[in-house]
Motif scaffolding. Structure first.
Motif, PDB file in Angstrom:
ATOM      1  N   HIS A 158      -9.103  -1.506  -2.866  1.00 29.05           N
ATOM      2  CA  HIS A 158      -8.376  -0.245  -3.146  1.00 29.05           C
ATOM      3  C   HIS A 158      -7.970  -0.119  -4.606  1.00 29.05           C
ATOM      4  O   HIS A 158      -6.859   0.300  -4.911  1.00 29.05           O
TER       5      HIS A 158
ATOM      6  N   LYS B  67      -7.194   3.454  -5.859  1.00 25.63           N
ATOM      7  CA  LYS B  67      -5.885   3.936  -5.420  1.00 25.63           C
ATOM      8  C   LYS B  67      -4.801   3.387  -6.348  1.00 25.63           C
ATOM      9  O   LYS B  67      -3.866   4.089  -6.737  1.00 25.63           O
ATOM     10  N   LEU B  68      -4.939   2.093  -6.676  1.00 26.21           N
ATOM     11  CA  LEU B  68      -3.968   1.433  -7.542  1.00 26.21           C
ATOM     12  C   LEU B  68      -3.890   2.131  -8.900  1.00 26.21           C
ATOM     13  O   LEU B  68      -2.809   2.383  -9.432  1.00 26.21           O
ATOM     14  N   ASN B  69      -5.071   2.454  -9.434  1.00 20.16           N
ATOM     15  CA  ASN B  69      -5.128   3.181 -10.706  1.00 20.16           C
ATOM     16  C   ASN B  69      -4.479   4.555 -10.584  1.00 20.16           C
ATOM     17  O   ASN B  69      -3.740   4.990 -11.471  1.00 20.16           O
ATOM     18  N   ASP B  70      -4.784   5.231  -9.459  1.00 20.50           N
ATOM     19  CA  ASP B  70      -4.250   6.581  -9.269  1.00 20.50           C
ATOM     20  C   ASP B  70      -2.732   6.546  -9.130  1.00 20.50           C
ATOM     21  O   ASP B  70      -2.028   7.388  -9.681  1.00 20.50           O
ATOM     22  N   ASN B  71      -2.215   5.554  -8.390  1.00 19.67           N
ATOM     23  CA  ASN B  71      -0.784   5.515  -8.109  1.00 19.67           C
ATOM     24  C   ASN B  71       0.048   5.043  -9.293  1.00 19.67           C
ATOM     25  O   ASN B  71       1.123   5.570  -9.550  1.00 19.67           O
ATOM     26  N   TYR B  72      -0.469   4.029 -10.019  1.00 19.67           N
ATOM     27  CA  TYR B  72       0.374   3.424 -11.061  1.00 19.67           C
ATOM     28  C   TYR B  72      -0.180   3.610 -12.463  1.00 19.67           C
ATOM     29  O   TYR B  72       0.430   3.165 -13.429  1.00 19.67           O
TER      30      TYR B  72
ATOM     31  N   ILE C   2       3.790  -5.202  -7.303  1.00 18.76           N
ATOM     32  CA  ILE C   2       2.549  -4.570  -6.848  1.00 18.76           C
ATOM     33  C   ILE C   2       1.627  -5.632  -6.263  1.00 18.76           C
ATOM     34  O   ILE C   2       1.210  -6.569  -6.958  1.00 18.76           O
TER      35      ILE C   2
END
Lengths: 201, 121, 316
Positions: free
Chosen positions: C189, C192-197, C266
């Motif tokens: 994921h 997703k990690l890039n998108d969220n943080y 994280i």
């Protein structure tokens, strides 16, 4: 221009080399206190490209020492001494040095210089000439450097007369190949010298 | 009566050098061979008195020829004329039955005196 | 000018040393270059043994070297590339070089009179500049070469170098029929990690992953970044069981502890594929694609796990 040697010229050069090889080996055998096994030298005409192909396919791990020579009457060229890797560690013993007294690189350069200059000095005497030498240079054992050097060589000339001489030192089962390269510009000069000798017979 | 002589050397120039160095008054019938195998063919098919033999040759070298002569008990006086002048090689050919060792390039004086020393001519 | 030319006038102006020895290695003569650099007058050293004037010379080596000149009548050489210097002479650029002494190329030449060898001529060439520039060039080349194989972000090998190394290990393992295993893992994921943080967080995870995994590996293992968030480990001399142990440690090292980014914990994990060399692998690419398929299966079986296609044919 035709660089090829005719049959008589080739035969004459081969005999001159034979005699030079014999005397050089004798000096070497006395200096190194061993016996040098002689074989028949081979003489070919090569292109720059052909040379790098023939040398590069021989072995992946090898070392090469290059030394230039030049004499009167436009006789000049380059001597390449080619070693298989596994032979390198026997050279120190052969030269009579103590272990650790000199590096493998130094040993290679030393033995190469001895092989080249003893041979060419005798050869020069036979054709009533005298040779000067450049300092021998180790062309690193890394494949990259080797092909770079060969590329540079073939850049300097298109065709060369190539003489292959095999040195086998029996007591040490040590083997190396001496490759003399005489560039096209000097081939005519060596032919003149050969023809002069042939005329005497 | 002329003597039968065999000159064996892979070099044309070297064969000529030997030929030219032979004494003029010596009546000879000369045969030539370009390497050891050719020389053995001649030795086996005709009687040769004197052979001049090179060492470093293709096909069969001079040492090989001397060994074959010894093994087959061929009667011939062999004079080695070679560039390979290392003492070890000189001893080896003498042990194998050669009459004498002469160094290349050969000249007439040395050849003649060596032949005389060995009672030829 | 008359016919008798005094050559020493010329040789005294040379920027190279000329040293003449007799066969017993006593000094016969030298030019001004040497007189100046040794700071002794010729009269004071004439007739002296060379080792008394230059005690720094390796005596046995020197004698053996000279023996070849005397016995064979041939020249011999000594280059700075093999021996930085023979004679301890000061050089003229003391500030910009790191050596105290002048780098030298030395030639030992036979010296003849009436065709007879009577001595040895030693030529000493100052090559301090050459030596200096050469070592600078070497250093630069080394850095360039390193930069060529390292991934800028994670400081581990980049894909190009890693694949070359795999190719070599593959060939070696085939030649000597030795074991070879390959691990490839992909962060779960990651998008997703890039998108969220944000990408900074993503970069930090990549760096942390590389560093944690590097510390687990042996010197012989080759660890590289294969693509965005995909990594590869070449394990020479390692069978399937050994590789599985490494894979488990890699998986655990990644998922066991989170990183702290802007005060937040994280957590992240990786899916791991593994393959071991067998006779069906003709090219190293075959090994990669089998490992990749295993990795894909690890992903589709729920992530944060290891998968092997052959033999076990299951995920753990």
């Amino acid at each position: 221009m035709a660089y090829e040697l005719n049959e008589d010229q080739q035969d004459c050069l081969q005999e001159l080399i034979n005699v030079a090889m014999g005397q050089a080996s004798d000096q070497l055998a006395r200096y190194l206190d061993t016996f040098v096994f002689l074989t028949v030298p081979s003489i070919d005409l090569v292109s720059g490209k052909g040379l790098s192909d023939s040398l590069e396919t021989t072995e992946e791990s090898m070392a090469m020492v290059s030394q230039g020579f030049f004499g009167y009457e436009g006789i000049r060229g380059e001597a390449l001494l080619v070693y298989k890797h596994e032979d390198s560690d026997r050279i120190g013993d052969l030269l009579g040095y103590e272990p650790d007294e000199l590096s493998v690189e130094e040993q290679l350069i030393d033995i190469s210089s001895i092989l080249t200059t003893t041979f060419l000095n005798v050869f020069a005497t036979q054709i009533e000439n005298q040779m000067s030498y450049s300092a021998p240079k180790l062309i690193s054992e890394m494949q990259g450097k080797l092909s770079e050097h060969l590329k540079q060589l073939s850049f300097d000339w298109d065709m060369a007369l190539k003489v292959n001489i095999n040195y086998q030192v029996t007591d040490y089962s040590f083997n190396c190949e001496m490759v003399l390269l005489i560039p096209e510009a000097a081939i005519e000069n060596i032919k003149t010298v050969i023809d002069r000798i042939l005329e005497e017979y | 009566m002329s003597s039968s002589v065999l000159i064996c050397d892979d070099s044309n120039l070297a064969r000529k050098q030997v030929l030219r160095s032979l004494p003029e008054q010596w009546e000879v019938d000369v045969q030539l061979a370009k390497h050891g195998l050719e020389a053995l063919d001649v030795l086996r098919s005709s009687a040769i008195e004197v052979m001049f033999l090179d060492l470093t040759m293709p096909e069969l070298d001079g040492v090989g020829v001397l060994e074959a002569i010894k093994e087959e008990a061929i009667s011939v006086k062999v004079f080695v004329i070679s560039a390979d002048i290392q003492p070890e090689m000189q001893n080896k050919v003498l042990e194998l039955g050669a009459q004498a060792f002469l160094r290349k390039p050969i000249n007439s004086e040395t050849l003649v005196s060596t032949l005389q020393e060995h009672g030829i001519m | 000018m008359n016919g008798e030319i005094e050559l020493s006038q010329v040789t005294d102006q040379l920027n190279s040393g000329i040293l003449l020895l007799d066969l017993q290695l006593n000094i016969v003569s030298w030019n001004r270059f040497l007189a100046v650099h040794v700071n002794q007058k010729l009269e004071d050293v004439k007739g002296k043994l060379i080792f008394d004037v230059f005690p720094e010379l390796p005596q046995r080596w020197f004698e053996r070297k000279v023996a070849s000149v005397i016995q064979l009548g041939t020249p011999t050489y000594c280059s700075w590339e093999q021996r930085h210097h023979l004679f301890e002479l000061p050089h003229t650029r003391p500030i910009t070089t790191d050596s105290h002494f002048m780098a030298q190329n030395c030639s030992f030449l036979p010296y003849e009179q009436e065709g007879k060898l009577v001595g040895i001529c030693v030529l000493i060439e100052d090559v301090t500049d050459v030596c200096h520039y050469q070592s600078q060039l070497k250093e630069t080349m080394k850095q360039l070469e390193l930069a060529n194989r390292i991934d800028g972000l994670t400081r581990i090998y980049n894909r190009k170098y890693w694949e070359e190394a795999l190719g070599k290990e593959f060939a070696r393992a085939q030649r000597y029929t030795s074991e070879l295993s390959l691990i490839m893992f992909d962060l779960d994921h990651f998008k997703k990690l890039n998108d969220n943080y944000g990408h900074q967080c993503g970069d930090l995870v990549l760096i942390e992953t590389a560093s944690r995994v590097s510390s687990l590996l042996r010197d012989a293992d080759v660890f590289g970044r294969y693509g965005g968030e995909e990594f590869g480990i070449v394990l020479p001399q390692t069978d399937q069981i050994g590789a599985l142990e490494v894979a488990e440690r890699v998986r655990a090292a990644i998922s066991n502890s989170p990183i702290i980014f802007e005060g937040k914990k994280i957590s992240f994990s990786a899916s791991v594929g593994l393959a071991t060399l067998n006779s069906e692998h003709k090219r190293y690419e075959d090994l990669i694609s089998e490992t990749d398929s295993a990795l894909y299966r690890a992903k589709s079986s729920g992530r944060d796990q290891i998968c092997i296609l052959q033999k076990f044919n299951k995920c753990s």
